[in-house]
Structures are given as structure tokens and as C-alpha cells.
Motif scaffolding. Structure first.
Motif, PDB file in Angstrom:
ATOM      1  N   LYS A 351      11.377  -7.883  -7.808  1.00 37.16           N
ATOM      2  CA  LYS A 351      11.176  -6.369  -7.912  1.00 37.16           C
ATOM      3  C   LYS A 351      10.217  -5.998  -6.759  1.00 37.16           C
ATOM      4  O   LYS A 351       9.354  -6.723  -6.471  1.00 37.16           O
ATOM      5  CB  LYS A 351      10.888  -5.916  -9.302  1.00 37.16           C
ATOM      6  N   TYR A 352      10.503  -4.837  -6.155  1.00 36.49           N
ATOM      7  CA  TYR A 352       9.838  -4.274  -5.123  1.00 36.49           C
ATOM      8  C   TYR A 352       9.853  -5.008  -3.653  1.00 36.49           C
ATOM      9  O   TYR A 352       9.097  -4.758  -3.091  1.00 36.49           O
ATOM     10  CB  TYR A 352       8.216  -4.356  -5.774  1.00 36.49           C
ATOM     11  N   GLY A 353      10.848  -5.851  -3.680  1.00 34.94           N
ATOM     12  CA  GLY A 353      10.915  -6.565  -2.411  1.00 34.94           C
ATOM     13  C   GLY A 353      10.116  -7.607  -1.815  1.00 34.94           C
ATOM     14  O   GLY A 353      10.149  -7.979  -0.779  1.00 34.94           O
ATOM     15  N   THR A 356       4.946  -4.944   1.381  1.00 32.10           N
ATOM     16  CA  THR A 356       3.438  -4.540   1.280  1.00 32.10           C
ATOM     17  C   THR A 356       3.743  -3.028   0.995  1.00 32.10           C
ATOM     18  O   THR A 356       4.369  -2.067   1.444  1.00 32.10           O
ATOM     19  CB  THR A 356       2.797  -4.380   2.512  1.00 32.10           C
ATOM     20  N   TYR A 357       2.707  -2.527  -0.149  1.00 34.97           N
ATOM     21  CA  TYR A 357       2.605  -1.091  -0.620  1.00 34.97           C
ATOM     22  C   TYR A 357       1.251  -0.870  -0.283  1.00 34.97           C
ATOM     23  O   TYR A 357       0.503  -1.383   0.034  1.00 34.97           O
ATOM     24  CB  TYR A 357       2.961  -0.860  -2.149  1.00 34.97           C
ATOM     25  N   TRP A 358       1.011   0.640  -0.808  1.00 30.97           N
ATOM     26  CA  TRP A 358      -0.426   1.293  -0.469  1.00 30.97           C
ATOM     27  C   TRP A 358      -1.414   0.372  -1.854  1.00 30.97           C
ATOM     28  O   TRP A 358      -2.502   0.586  -1.508  1.00 30.97           O
ATOM     29  CB  TRP A 358      -0.577   2.556  -0.784  1.00 30.97           C
ATOM     30  N   ASP A 359      -0.840  -0.375  -2.621  1.00 32.26           N
ATOM     31  CA  ASP A 359      -1.453  -1.272  -3.558  1.00 32.26           C
ATOM     32  C   ASP A 359      -2.584  -2.026  -2.840  1.00 32.26           C
ATOM     33  O   ASP A 359      -3.768  -2.174  -3.458  1.00 32.26           O
ATOM     34  CB  ASP A 359      -0.386  -2.083  -4.362  1.00 32.26           C
ATOM     35  N   ASN A 489       1.557  10.165  -8.747  1.00 31.38           N
ATOM     36  CA  ASN A 489       2.238  10.354  -9.894  1.00 31.38           C
ATOM     37  C   ASN A 489       3.842  10.489  -9.599  1.00 31.38           C
ATOM     38  O   ASN A 489       3.984  11.721  -9.189  1.00 31.38           O
ATOM     39  CB  ASN A 489       1.839  11.468 -10.715  1.00 31.38           C
ATOM     40  N   GLU A 490       4.369   9.517  -9.744  1.00 29.18           N
ATOM     41  CA  GLU A 490       6.080   9.500  -9.042  1.00 29.18           C
ATOM     42  C   GLU A 490       6.813  10.354 -10.298  1.00 29.18           C
ATOM     43  O   GLU A 490       7.921  10.435  -9.967  1.00 29.18           O
ATOM     44  CB  GLU A 490       6.595   8.296  -8.822  1.00 29.18           C
ATOM     45  N   TYR A 491       6.342  10.611 -11.189  1.00 33.55           N
ATOM     46  CA  TYR A 491       6.941  11.565 -12.263  1.00 33.55           C
ATOM     47  C   TYR A 491       6.948  13.054 -11.751  1.00 33.55           C
ATOM     48  O   TYR A 491       7.222  13.914 -12.560  1.00 33.55           O
ATOM     49  CB  TYR A 491       6.716  11.401 -13.672  1.00 33.55           C
ATOM     50  N   ILE A 601       2.371  11.966 -17.027  1.00 29.92           N
ATOM     51  CA  ILE A 601       1.784  11.406 -15.538  1.00 29.92           C
ATOM     52  C   ILE A 601       1.955  10.076 -15.542  1.00 29.92           C
ATOM     53  O   ILE A 601       1.589   9.411 -16.563  1.00 29.92           O
ATOM     54  CB  ILE A 601       0.507  11.976 -15.500  1.00 29.92           C
ATOM     55  N   LYS A 602       2.520   9.658 -14.786  1.00 27.83           N
ATOM     56  CA  LYS A 602       2.756   7.945 -14.512  1.00 27.83           C
ATOM     57  C   LYS A 602       1.408   7.280 -14.606  1.00 27.83           C
ATOM     58  O   LYS A 602       1.444   6.266 -14.845  1.00 27.83           O
ATOM     59  CB  LYS A 602       3.759   7.768 -13.637  1.00 27.83           C
ATOM     60  N   GLN A 603       0.829   7.763 -13.509  1.00 28.73           N
ATOM     61  CA  GLN A 603      -0.621   6.966 -13.189  1.00 28.73           C
ATOM     62  C   GLN A 603      -1.481   7.975 -12.680  1.00 28.73           C
ATOM     63  O   GLN A 603      -1.378   9.043 -12.357  1.00 28.73           O
ATOM     64  CB  GLN A 603      -0.184   5.972 -12.160  1.00 28.73           C
ATOM     65  N   ILE A 682       1.409  -8.026  -9.832  1.00 24.99           N
ATOM     66  CA  ILE A 682       0.360  -8.585  -9.249  1.00 24.99           C
ATOM     67  C   ILE A 682      -0.723  -7.636  -8.676  1.00 24.99           C
ATOM     68  O   ILE A 682      -1.759  -7.949  -8.629  1.00 24.99           O
ATOM     69  CB  ILE A 682       0.747  -9.493  -8.107  1.00 24.99           C
ATOM     70  N   THR A 683      -0.501  -6.733  -7.876  1.00 29.40           N
ATOM     71  CA  THR A 683      -1.428  -5.837  -7.163  1.00 29.40           C
ATOM     72  C   THR A 683      -2.458  -5.114  -8.369  1.00 29.40           C
ATOM     73  O   THR A 683      -3.293  -4.855  -8.043  1.00 29.40           O
ATOM     74  CB  THR A 683      -0.531  -4.914  -6.356  1.00 29.40           C
ATOM     75  N   SER A 684      -1.818  -4.925  -9.472  1.00 30.71           N
ATOM     76  CA  SER A 684      -2.620  -4.154 -10.443  1.00 30.71           C
ATOM     77  C   SER A 684      -3.619  -5.158 -10.929  1.00 30.71           C
ATOM     78  O   SER A 684      -4.618  -4.485 -11.761  1.00 30.71           O
ATOM     79  CB  SER A 684      -1.685  -3.643 -11.547  1.00 30.71           C
TER      80      SER A 684
HETATM   81  C1  BGC Z   1       3.762   2.923  -8.464  1.00 33.18           C
HETATM   82  C2  BGC Z   1       3.357   3.092  -6.900  1.00 33.18           C
HETATM   83  C3  BGC Z   1       3.265   1.547  -6.528  1.00 33.18           C
HETATM   84  C4  BGC Z   1       4.566   0.818  -6.821  1.00 33.18           C
HETATM   85  C5  BGC Z   1       4.205  -0.727  -6.436  1.00 33.18           C
HETATM   86  C6  BGC Z   1       5.038   2.216  -8.600  1.00 33.18           C
HETATM   87  O1  BGC Z   1       5.643   2.221  -9.939  1.00 33.18           O
HETATM   88  O2  BGC Z   1       4.255   4.256  -8.970  1.00 33.18           O
HETATM   89  O3  BGC Z   1       2.176   3.664  -7.110  1.00 33.18           O
HETATM   90  O4  BGC Z   1       3.002   1.498  -5.255  1.00 33.18           O
HETATM   91  O5  BGC Z   1       4.859   0.746  -8.055  1.00 33.18           O
HETATM   92  O6  BGC Z   1       3.126  -1.340  -7.144  1.00 33.18           O
END
Ligand code: BGC
Length: 768
Positions: A351-353, A356-359, A489-491, A601-603, A682-684
Motif C-alpha cells: 500500500k502507498y506504493g 515518498t510522501y510528506w511523511d 485532513n483528507e476527509y 477530521i482524519k488527522q 512505518i512513517t508514523s
Molecule cells: C494520510 C497522509 C499520508 C499518507 C501516507 C494518508 O492516510 O492522510 O497524510 O501522507 O497516508 O502515510
């Protein structure tokens, strides 16, 4: 219900008992990695039950052709995927004529998995009765060497318990693997060559399109009671993408038979001739042997732990949680190679391929900065510097920007955007801000300003240009606004004036402006070089400033809070505590329109701003915003609980801080979001580290000094952590009565505890 089968233990992740319904979750939790490669805890032998096969190689990806319901202009053409790499761990086993498969045994008992985090190995043991009534005891240990990071080692032991057994080991390497998440059911690997030599087998394959060449190799030895038997493979199947050997052994009842398999990958990223490199590395591994390699591996982990361990006394689940997080971060990224980065699932899933994310900038950099040499964080920053041209191209070609404005991708492998949902790809532009913030954060922590004139300033200018062009002037408000965005918040999608986005946009412009002035004074040659290269004029700078000085921020005077976006208060503001548990997680239970209309709110979003720019706001403002927004937050992103834990600790809401700490640190171990079978978050995990160091420890860097305001959850007796601050290693140990500081270094350091200065001399302990 959360999963609760992981045994509490200070240093190990332990599962006891065999449950077919847990196999996929355990495959994630017991994953191993060494920064260069990693894999889920798949069984070596054939398994016909539900399983998710996954082996991964850092930096090797495939650009899977985009698949969307409705194509929108500006979508990237591909979604980069971390590849399920060829399988080197496989060993089919036949016992007295029957294929051994845990899913078809008549009895499995004493099943136990252990991931020993201290020493970096994974062990699985059990007793099984096959349909043919042969009873066997099995013990398998596997590790991926940190020292020789192209090599993994398996020691697979079988003891027939009730009768003599003919055991046929059929180890293989196989490039005929697929991803679970292909868009078009395509194969990603093209087999090139299969080679054998004695006990060694090699399959070379390359990725379609990206042409990464990988040789997957194995070397096998068969032992009886620990003695090498020198059996040669009796049959060999060589297909175009797979090679399999077969070793026949007769094992007397009670005797221990084993196969030791060395395997791994040599890749064209690092070698011109991957087969020769594989042959060489096998020789090095053989020369060292299983025991020595394991010993060196354990020593390498001891070194990693020496700096990065966090101890917690009096709360074994909390201790296990933080060590699991630190362990996984180090398994994923060790900072040796600036071409690599940290995928949200690391080497534990697709998942997430794997991209690299802003994470990385928002969450991971502080962990790597404080627990490793500063070069590691510099490598992570350099990764983005090296992709600046692509970010400029992305802003220009996909979004119509000009004049060197840079929009970094939301998701990337090589600098190109490869995410394709309009609300994220085109709208979640706040990611640009985190990349600039990381440059600021790096300098604040390390004091290494040289990065900015060398590389960082160009990135800051590209990002500031983007915000300048992305903001638009509202005549009605007589201010600059930023329309049509998705915040953290992606919601919520396509909203206007997301507070976080507007705030970071303004900050990025101001910060870039200040750095231009500073570089002009202190590094005039670099200043000249950069300003000429990017053709930046005084007029443009002036325009930047008018945007940043007149940026609009939505707020409610009545509630004394900033608004997450225009119109947030129009929502039906039912707090999460009044939402029926059966409705959660809302992203799995509700249609998307319902999620978007809801106040949930998701995050952290407004609160993410308070986290980054804490000293721009008063504690009272933080408290009001925290109380308001936390009550609507469902924490369905793994990145959410850590920020809330840090802020709750600052606000002396220690019970809340502790609950969020457990949630972030045991997110996967207890499967809060019911998705661990897809892989670990992992990133969290770097956020978990922050919630102890910045949350409970209250660590901040202000004016080139470390500040602490230590607090401790009532559930704990004490905790300790180490910080590498400008090449001085400071150890902080907190109990309910006192905080102790000790220093490994050569010059004294002044730290501030609740604003009071304390001098710490080298090799001495000071109590505050
Ligand atoms: C979060 C993003 C994050 C991504 C990868 C998503 O669920 O909303 O903020 O960059 O996951 O961890």
C-alpha cells in the motif's frame, strides 16, 4: 476488537498458537528488513492458506499505468509501485512423500513466532503432524544482514519425532512473482537468465519499463545434527524465471536435519554485473558462515540500539510499542543512500506504493536527526533537492505554473508525481510546505547552515514561487486566499482557505525571503550564483511579500479558534464521542459524500500548524484549538495520534497524552485501524518517537540549545532516551521525582529544564 495476541515483552514481538486467520496480520508484524531489502514474514515452505507474499528491494519500482474511472487533465501517467521482488526465501519440503503445508497438517501445536528486536532476527517454531502421521518439530530462524545488506540467511531445522523420515528439501528462487495491487494485472518482471553452479542458483530478471536488473540468488547447505552433509542437489528444475534444487535426506527419528539457505539480491543500482556480484557476495557470506554473520548482525543492531533505544520502566506494553517502532524505522531506512527514502509501509506491504510522501519531512526527519549522524537527515533533504527540476516541471506541465515555481509531488519515486486522485494530486499542495519546513528544522536542530546556500535555498525559492502564484486576490476580502485545496485532513476536499495551508504558504514565503537576505550577507558568492540561476528580481520578491503580508486566515472570534477552512462551523458539529462505535472507522463504513459533509477530521490539520509553529501561538490558543478540533478527530490516519499526544502533554492532559501514546506506538501491534494485514505504518512510527521525546520529554530546540519540560505518565516508573545534538550525545532519564542528564562528548553543554539553565559536563550526571 483490537487484536491482542501479541505477548507483552520488552524486547520481542511474540505470537503463540497457530491461527489461520492471523497469518496475514502476523506476516506484517513479523516483517524484517535491513534498509536495503525487506520482506513480510511469509513461510518458507508452501502454504495453501490465506497469505500475502511480499519481498521488497529499496529503490526498485515499477511505473504501473494509471487506472482511473474518469481521466482528468494533469493526472500523472503512472503510479509508481514498490515491487514485490523475486522470492529467495522459498523452500518446498516433502516429508515421507507428502508436501509439507501447515494449512493441511492434522495438528499444529506449540506454534510460536518471535521477532527479536534487540538482535534483529525472526524465529518460528512448532510441532506438526502431517496427514501421513509423521510428527515433526520445526525451528526456523531468518535474518537480513545489516553488515552485508545484500544477504539474508535462513536456518531451517526439522526433527522427525515419531519415526524416521525421508525429507526432501526443494529450495528455490523465483522471479515469477506479481503484485497484489497491479492496475492491469500485468507482470512487472521480465526474466533474463537462470544460472546454476553446485549448490548455488541465480535468477536474473529486470523490471519492465524501468529496467532495474536484479539477480536473486541462493546457496544451500544441508546439515544433520549440525554437521555439513555435502549432499548435492539431485534434481534441478530450471524454468525461465525460477530455479529449484532438490536435496534428498534420510533422517532418523530424533535427529535434527537442517537446510541453511543464503539468499538475497544484487541490483543494477549498485553493480554493473549483478551475477558476478552475487557470486562474490555468496563467497563472502560462506566464508563468514552462519554463526559469524549472525554475530556481526547482532553487534550491528546493538550499535543501532545504543543510540536509538528508548527505555520505559513499569509499563511493558508501552516499552514494547516504542521499541517496535524504533526497530521498524531502522529496518526501513538507515540513511546510507541519498537515492532512497521512507515509504509509509516500508518493507511490510504494497500500500502507498512504497513511495515518498510528506511523511518524511513532517514526521521522520526529527527521529533520524536525533538518533543518527546529521548526514542522514542531510541525505533526506538532498533527495528533494535532487528532484527540484522535476517539481518545477510538475508545477509547469501539470498545473500551468511558470517562472520556476515548484510543486513537489504528493507521492513519488523519482521526483515525478505518481498519485492520481485529483483531490490529492492537485489539491493536497500543503506537502510543499513540509519540504521547506524540514530545511528550517534541519538547520534549527543541527546548526549546519551550509545546506541552505549549497542546496536548500533553491528549493525554498521554487516553493515560495509556487505559493505566490497559487494564492489569488479576493476583492471581497481585500486579502489573498488559497482556493480549492485539500488540507492534511483528507476527509475534506476542494475547500477554500484551509488554515494550515494558508499559514504554511505564508511562512514558506517569509522564510525563503529571510534566507535570501541571510545568504546574500553571509554567502555572497552562493547568493550571486543562485539568484542568477533562478532569475529572481526585486519586483518578484516584492510581490511575494505582498502575498504573505496580506494572507487571509479564517477564524471564529466567538470561539477563539482558527477555522480549519471557510464554513467549517456550518457543519452539524456532533463530537466523535457521540458517534456510535459501529460507525467507525468512518472511511470503511460511510460513503465518501457522507464523510465529506461530516465534521470528522482524519488527522491533525489546524493542530498540525500548531505543532510546526508552536511558538507563534499562546498556550491558551493551543488549548482552545486543541479542545475544539480533537473532539471531531477520528484519528483514522496513523499520523494523527502522535501530534495529539505531544500537544496533550504540553497542555498537561496527561491521561489523554498517554492514551494517544499507546495508540500511536501500538497502532499496528493492536491493529487499531483494522488494516495491519496490509502492512505496518512505518512513517508514523517516527511520530511515536516524537511523542516521547517532544511530548513527555518536552524537548525543543530554541536559540541553538536544547530545552526540556519533562513529564511522565502515571503508568510509568521512568523512561530514558538519547539525543545526538551537534555531535554530543545527551542521555535524558526521567522519573516521577527527577530528571537526569548525562553527556557523552567532549565539551560541556547547557540545557534548559523548564527554562532554567543546567550545565552538563562530559561524562558526568546532572540531576534536575
Ligand atoms: C494520510 C497522509 C499520508 C499518507 C501516507 C494518508 O492516510 O492522510 O497524510 O501522507 O497516508 O502515510
Amino acid at each position: 476488537m483490537n487484536q491482542d495476541y501479541i505477548q507483552p515483552n520488552d524486547w520481542s514481538i511474540i505470537e503463540e498458537g497457530f491461527d489461520v486467520d492471523r497469518v496475514k496480520s502476523s506476516e506484517s508484524l513479523f516483517s524484517i528488513g535491513n534498509g536495503a531489502m525487506g520482506q513480510r514474514a511469509n513461510f518458507e515452505e508452501n502454504y495453501s492458506g490465506h497469505t500475502f507474499q511480499g519481498s521488497y528491494i529499496a529503490g526498485i519500482y515499477y511505473p504501473d499505468k494509471t487506472k482511473v474511472g474518469w481521466w482528468k487533465n494533469g493526472y500523472p501517467k503512472y503510479f509508481a509501485k514498490v515491487l514485490n521482488a523475486p522470492n529467495w526465501i522459498g523452500i518446498d519440503i516433502e516429508i515421507n512423500g507428502e508436501n509439507f503445508d501447515l494449512n493441511s497438517c492434522t495438528e499444529v501445536s506449540n506454534f510460536r513466532r518471535e521477532l527479536n528486536m534487540k538482535e534483529g532476527w525472526y524465529n518460528r517454531s512448532f510441532t506438526a503432524v502431517l496427514k501421513n502421521k509423521t510428527e515433526i518439530a520445526v525451528n526456523v530462524r531468518r535474518f537480513l544482514s545489516i553488515e552485508l545488506d545484500e544477504v539474508g540467511y535462513i536456518n531451517y531445522e526439522i526433527t522427525p519425532l515419531n519415526k524416521d523420515a525421508k525429507i526432501v528439501y526443494k529450495p528455490y528462487v523465483d522471479a515469477g512473482v506479481t503484485n497484489e495491487d497491479t492496475n492491469w494485472e500485468e507482470k512487472f518482471w521480465e526474466p533474463l537468465d537462470v544460472k546454476k553452479s553446485g549448490n548455488e542458483g541465480f535468477v536474473t530478471a529486470q523490471t519492465f519499463k524501468t529496467h532495474f536488473k536484479v539477480t536473486t540468488f541462493m546457496h544451500n547447505s544441508i546439515l544433520t545434527n549440525g554437521e555439513l552433509t555435502h549432499i548435492s542437489p539431485s534434481t534441478i528444475d530450471a524454468l525461465s524465471d525460477k530455479i529449484q534444487f532438490s536435496y534428498d535426506t534420510i533422517v532418523a527419528k530424533g535427529e535434527k536435519s537442517s537446510i541453511q539457505k543464503i539468499g538475497g539480491y544484487t541490483v543494477s543500482l549498485n553493480h554493473e554485473n549483478t551475477v558476478t556480484a552475487a557470486e562474490k557476495i555468496i563467497q563472502v557470506a560462506l566464508h563468514k558462515g552462519y554463526d559469524q554473520l549472525l554475530e556481526e548482525h547482532i553487534a550491528a543492531w546493538a550499535k543501532i540500539w545504543e543510540m536509538s533505544d528508548i527505555t520505559i520502566t513499569g509499563d511493558v506494553k508501552a516499552q514494547q510499542g516504542i521499541r517496535f517502532n524504533i526497530f521498524q524505522l531502522n529496518q526501513t531506512y538507515l540513511g546510507k543512500d541519498s537515492r532512497l527514502n521512507i515509504g509509509p509501509k516500508g518493507f511490510t506491504g504494497e500500500k502507498y506504493g512504497g513511495s515518498t510522501y510528506w511523511d518524511t519531512e513532517a514526521y521522520c526527519i526529527p527521529f533520524y536527526m536525533a538518533t543518527k549522524d546529521q548526514q542522514v537527515a542531510r541525505n533526506l533533504l538532498t533527495y528533494r533537492f535532487n528532484q527540484l527540476d522535476k517539481a518545477i516541471e510538475n508545477a509547469k506541465d501539470n498545473l500551468g505554473f511558470k517562472n520556476g515555481a515548484a510543486l513537489y509531488p504528493m507521492v513519488t519515486m523519482n521526483g515525478e508525481e505518481c498519485h492520481n486522485e485529483w483531490e490529492i494530486t492537485h489539491e493536497e499542495i500543503h506537502r510543499n510546505g513540509a519540504i521547506a519546513f524540514a530545511i528550517f528544522n534541519y538547520y534549527r536542530f543541527t546548526g549546519d547552515y551550509s545546506y541552505i546556500p549549497e542546496k536548500g535555498l533553491e528549493v525554498l525559492i521554487g516553493i515560495a514561487r509556487f505559493w505566490h502564484q497559487r494564492a489569488s486576490f479576493s476583492k471581497e476580502k481585500d486579502q489573498y486566499v488559497i482556493l480549492g485545496v485539500t488540507g492534511p485532513n483528507e476527509y475534506e476536499n476542494n475547500i477554500n482557505n484551509n488554515f494550515y495551508t494558508n499559514y504554511i504558504a505564508k511562512w514558506c514565503i517569509d522564510y525563503a525571503y529571510e534566507q535570501i537576505q541571510k545568504v546574500s550577507l553571509e554567502y555572497p558568492l552562493d547568493h550571486k550564483r543562485i539568484i542568477e540561476k533562478v532569475a529572481l528580481s526585486e519586483t518578484e520578491l516584492h510581490e511575494w511579500k505582498s502575498v504573505s503580508q496580506n494572507m487571509y486566515f479564517p477564524k471564529s472570534a466567538e470561539l477563539g479558534i482558527y477555522l480549519q477552512q471557510d464554513g467549517f462551523l456550518d457543519k452539524d458539529l456532533v463530537p466523535v464521542k457521540d458517534l456510535d462505535r459501529s460507525q467507525r472507522p468512518i472511511n470503511q463504513k460511510w460513503s465518501w459524500d457522507r464523510v465529506l459533509r461530516s465534521p470528522y477530521i482524519k488527522q491533525a490539520d489546524v493542530l498540525q500548524c500548531f505543532y510546526f509553529f508552536e511558538n507563534h501561538f499562546s498556550k491558551e490558543e493551543l488549548e482552545r484549538n486543541f479542545d475544539f478540533y480533537e473532539s471531531f478527530t477520528v484519528h483514522e490516519s496513523s499520523l494523527s495520534p502522535c501530534v495529539h499526544s505531544i500537544q496533550a502533554a504540553k497542555l498537561d492532559k496527561m491521561d489523554m497524552a498517554y492514551t494517544f501514546y499507546l495508540r500511536t506506538s501500538r497502532l499496528d501491534l493492536d491493529d487499531y485501524n483494522k488494516e495491519v494485514e496490509e502492512g505496518c505504518h512505518i512513517t508514523s512510527m517516527a511520530g511515536t518517537w516524537m511523542s516521547i521525546v517532544e511530548g513527555f520529554g518536552g524537548m525543543r530546540v530554541k536559540n541553538d540549545s536544547l530545552h526540556f519540560s519533562p513529564k511522565i505518565p502515571k503508568e510509568w516508573e521512568g523512561y530514558s532516551f538519547k539525543i545526538n545534538f551537534r555531535n554530543q550525545i545527551l542521555k535524558i532519564a526521567v522519573t516521577h521525582n527527577e530528571t537526569q542528564f548525562s553527556l557523552e562528548g567532549d565539551k560541556e553543554i547547557t540545557v534548559f529544564v523548564n527554562e532554567k539553565p543546567i550545565e552538563v559536563q562530559p561524562n558526568q550526571m546532572v540531576t534536575a
